[in-house]
Design an enzyme around this catalytic site. Structure first.
Site, PDB file in Angstrom:
ATOM      1  N   SER A  29       0.865  -1.171   0.051  1.00 51.99           N
ATOM      2  CA  SER A  29      -0.107   0.057  -0.029  1.00 51.99           C
ATOM      3  C   SER A  29       0.807   1.331   0.121  1.00 51.99           C
ATOM      4  CB  SER A  29      -0.792  -0.088   1.357  1.00 51.99           C
ATOM      5  OG  SER A  29      -0.116  -0.092   2.509  1.00 51.99           O
ATOM      6  N   ASN A 116      -0.848  -2.380  13.806  1.00 54.69           N
ATOM      7  CA  ASN A 116      -2.181  -2.097  13.816  1.00 54.69           C
ATOM      8  C   ASN A 116      -2.713  -0.699  14.647  1.00 54.69           C
ATOM      9  OD1 ASN A 116      -2.156  -4.657  12.459  1.00 54.69           O
ATOM     10  ND2 ASN A 116      -3.164  -5.704  14.153  1.00 54.69           N
ATOM     11  N   THR A 161     -40.670  26.517  -5.030  1.00 51.86           N
ATOM     12  CA  THR A 161     -40.767  25.207  -4.575  1.00 51.86           C
ATOM     13  C   THR A 161     -41.309  24.481  -5.757  1.00 51.86           C
ATOM     14  OG1 THR A 161     -42.983  25.855  -4.034  1.00 51.86           O
ATOM     15  CG2 THR A 161     -41.483  26.008  -2.356  1.00 51.86           C
ATOM     16  N   HIS A 162     -40.627  23.159  -5.878  1.00 45.66           N
ATOM     17  CA  HIS A 162     -41.202  22.341  -7.132  1.00 45.66           C
ATOM     18  C   HIS A 162     -40.892  22.826  -8.468  1.00 45.66           C
ATOM     19  CE1 HIS A 162     -44.010  20.297  -4.317  1.00 45.66           C
ATOM     20  NE2 HIS A 162     -44.086  21.479  -3.918  1.00 45.66           N
ATOM     21  N   SER A 283     -18.477  24.331 -27.301  1.00 45.04           N
ATOM     22  CA  SER A 283     -18.859  23.057 -27.923  1.00 45.04           C
ATOM     23  C   SER A 283     -18.049  22.684 -29.060  1.00 45.04           C
ATOM     24  CB  SER A 283     -20.323  23.157 -28.269  1.00 45.04           C
ATOM     25  OG  SER A 283     -20.571  22.444 -29.465  1.00 45.04           O
ATOM     26  N   LYS A 289     -22.292  28.231 -28.187  1.00 49.18           N
ATOM     27  CA  LYS A 289     -22.536  27.464 -26.846  1.00 49.18           C
ATOM     28  C   LYS A 289     -21.562  27.885 -25.920  1.00 49.18           C
ATOM     29  CE  LYS A 289     -24.806  23.742 -26.325  1.00 49.18           C
ATOM     30  NZ  LYS A 289     -25.320  23.527 -25.029  1.00 49.18           N
ATOM     31  N   ASN A 291     -21.072  26.269 -22.514  1.00 51.35           N
ATOM     32  CA  ASN A 291     -21.601  25.411 -21.421  1.00 51.35           C
ATOM     33  C   ASN A 291     -20.947  25.603 -19.800  1.00 51.35           C
ATOM     34  OD1 ASN A 291     -23.105  24.194 -23.367  1.00 51.35           O
ATOM     35  ND2 ASN A 291     -21.482  22.933 -23.934  1.00 51.35           N
ATOM     36  N   GLU A 296     -21.192  21.237 -13.930  1.00 47.76           N
ATOM     37  CA  GLU A 296     -21.618  19.935 -14.123  1.00 47.76           C
ATOM     38  C   GLU A 296     -20.773  18.899 -13.353  1.00 47.76           C
ATOM     39  OE1 GLU A 296     -22.463  19.712 -18.201  1.00 47.76           O
ATOM     40  OE2 GLU A 296     -23.642  21.386 -18.145  1.00 47.76           O
ATOM     41  N   TYR A 323      -8.315  -6.709  13.682  1.00 45.07           N
ATOM     42  CA  TYR A 323      -7.616  -6.239  12.418  1.00 45.07           C
ATOM     43  C   TYR A 323      -7.886  -7.127  11.194  1.00 45.07           C
ATOM     44  CZ  TYR A 323      -4.434  -4.346   8.964  1.00 45.07           C
ATOM     45  OH  TYR A 323      -3.970  -3.656   7.588  1.00 45.07           O
TER      46      TYR A 323
HETATM   47  N1  ARG Z   1      -0.607  -1.156   5.957  1.00 43.42           N
HETATM   48  C1  ARG Z   1      -1.586  -1.639   7.071  1.00 43.42           C
HETATM   49  C2  ARG Z   1      -2.575  -0.938   6.808  1.00 43.42           C
HETATM   50  O1  ARG Z   1      -2.855  -0.015   6.282  1.00 43.42           O
HETATM   51  C3  ARG Z   1      -0.940  -1.446   8.358  1.00 43.42           C
HETATM   52  C4  ARG Z   1      -1.341  -2.455   9.398  1.00 43.42           C
HETATM   53  C5  ARG Z   1      -0.931  -3.858   8.904  1.00 43.42           C
HETATM   54  N2  ARG Z   1      -1.162  -4.724   9.888  1.00 43.42           N
HETATM   55  C6  ARG Z   1      -1.008  -5.946   9.891  1.00 43.42           C
HETATM   56  N3  ARG Z   1      -1.543  -6.919  10.855  1.00 43.42           N
HETATM   57  N4  ARG Z   1      -0.962  -6.565   8.499  1.00 43.42           N
HETATM   58  O2  ARG Z   1      -3.767  -1.526   7.292  1.00 43.42           O
END
Ligand code: ARG
Length: 463
Positions: A29, A116, A161-162, A283, A289, A291, A296, A323
């Site tokens: 991540s 965690n 309204t409406h 456009s 146009k 727009n 939007e 977790y």
């Molecule tokens: N990168 C993990 C998360 O965002 C951190 C926690 C990871 N803990 C674990 N037990 N794998 O959740």
């Protein structure tokens, strides 16, 4: 996966083979959570200072770790740091680099903590400061709206309204409705700041720790109000994430409603506001146009924001304690909602600065659709002592008469009005004047000019 000096994964004594390359590719991540590097380092420094205070690590080790962490922070800030997907996330990337800088003693950093509790602490700190940034941007937007309102206290338009003409209002009053909406958004975000203000650090993996840690110390250092009460709940809890996403969704919903109002008002059918050339697009085929694409864009973005809230709710639904890897997606979801919201708030601010009311047309539209009918009914109650229901019927009969004669209410003569209610005097004609109508709504929160001025002052003084 984090490696030690011998280039082995931290958990390689237990897990013999390398993680499958496919999982290494998807399970990391770092591209997302590297955004938390400052929070992660702050959290680690508070942790090791506490470990030292509690005599769990020595002065020398504490200093070495802090030295390394500060160096890493600089490297990352100066874009000299090499993030590596192999080390999964921000925690392991930093720990791995710390190992390179200070060696074996880096290993003390993870005493009495787990990723965690670490991740939620980082994330809560991030949400706190990001919420404050959102509120500052909302404040700026409110000032912009107030400025436009100040200039348009006497700009009369139909209130709907409406989407049908309902009663006459001041354009400023309409704008002040948005100020209320955004002020509530701020409150909603701020409420979350109060409820998330509990420090997760120190609950470790899920059950706490046998080390004699001082959670009050890190609580103070990290600016939380108190430590969390239950270690299992702490590592499972993402309520603060939901509250943030909900607040962002409501705010984006408000933005989408304003956008829609402005789109409708800018259409040829209504023609109530002009958008400057800065905020329209052309456009590719229709040369005439202009727009309202940006509006939007704003209207559409609320969809993604709701989606993010529902993604998180769905991830959490039925998830056992405590977790699980499922939770890791929370960062990406929140960052997306945050980035889009900040963008939308800034765009809306720019748009408000670039719209102007078409005052003539507002008044013209306001004078159609028998918009002063309620004023007439109110007049009958006040001056001809009749119950409102009776006055309503009389007024409806007058509207029918006007419709038959193809006239507006203010084009009816006194004689014509008297055919329906003979007791009417010349005085009644004033109720058909839109300015009079607007200014007569003096009840608290109504559209009278005085009310609006006071409300603008109230919000101006808050800033
Ligand atoms: N990168 C993990 C998360 O965002 C951190 C926690 C990871 N803990 C674990 N037990 N794998 O959740």
């Amino acid at each position: 996966m984090a490696k030690n000096k011998n280039n082995q994964a931290i958990w390689s004594t237990r897990i013999k083979s390398n993680t499958s390359s496919l999982f290494q590719k998807v399970g990391n991540s770092i591209d997302i959570d590297k955004r938390l590097y400052k929070e992660d380092i702050k959290c680690s420094i508070a942790h090791v200072e506490m470990l030292f205070k509690q005599k769990i690590i020595s002065f020398k080790i504490k200093n070495k770790i802090i030295y390394g962490l500060n160096k890493i922070e600089k490297e990352i800030s100066n874009k000299k740091f090499e993030f590596n997907k192999k080390y999964e996330d921000i925690h392991m990337n930093i720990e791995n680099r710390l190992y390179q800088i200070i060696g074996e003693e880096c290993g003390y950093i993870h005493t009495a903590r787990s990723r965690n509790d670490q991740i939620i602490t980082d994330f809560k700190i991030w949400i706190k400061s990001s919420t404050k940034k959102i509120n500052i941007i909302i404040d700026k937007l409110i000032v912009t709206i107030l400025k436009l309102a100040e200039k348009n206290i006497y700009t009369i338009m139909p209130g709907f309204t409406h989407l049908k003409n309902a009663q006459a209002i001041s354009f400023a009053h309409y704008l002040m409705a948005y100020v209320e909406m955004f002020s509530r958004d701020k409150k909603r975000f701020t409420n979350n700041l109060y409820s998330l203000d509990e420090n997760p650090l120190g609950v470790a993996a899920l059950s706490g720790t046998s080390f004699n840690i001082d959670r009050n110390y890190t609580t103070k250092k990290l600016g939380f109000k108190k430590p969390t009460n239950n270690s299992i709940d702490t590592v499972s809890d993402r309520d603060f994430v939901l509250d943030f996403l909900y607040s962002a969704s409501v705010s984006s919903m408000h933005i989408s409603r304003i956008a829609e109002d402005l789109i409708i008002w800018n259409s040829e059918g209504f023609n109530l506001i002009n958008l400057s050339d800065k905020i329209v697009t052309g456009s590719s085929i229709m040369p005439q146009k202009k727009n309202p694409d940006l509006l939007e864009y704003l209207r559409g973005k609320s969809g993604g924001s709701y989606g993010n809230l529902f993604s998180m709710l769905t991830i959490l639904k039925g998830l056992p304690l405590s977790y699980f890897k499922d939770l890791q997606d929370d960062k990406e979801i929140v960052f997306k909602s945050y980035d889009v919201l900040i963008n939308c708030l800034k765009i809306l601010d720019e748009i408000i600065k670039n719209i102007s009311p078409n005052k003539k047309r507002m008044l013209e539209l306001g004078n159609s659709g028998y918009i002063t009918a309620t004023d007439l009914a109110d007049y009958l109650v006040k001056n001809n002592s009749m119950p409102f229901r009776k006055a309503y019927q009389k007024t409806a009969a007058i509207v029918n008469l006007a419709e038959r004669k193809k006239k507006n209410l203010d084009q009816l003569s006194l004689e014509e009005l008297r055919k329906i209610e003979p007791r009417l005097s010349n005085d009644v004609l004033k109720v058909f004047d839109l300015k009079h109508s607007v200014d007569s709504k003096k009840s608290y929160g109504g559209t009278s000019f005085d009310n609006i001025k006071k409300m603008i002052m109230k919000y101006r003084n808050k800033k």
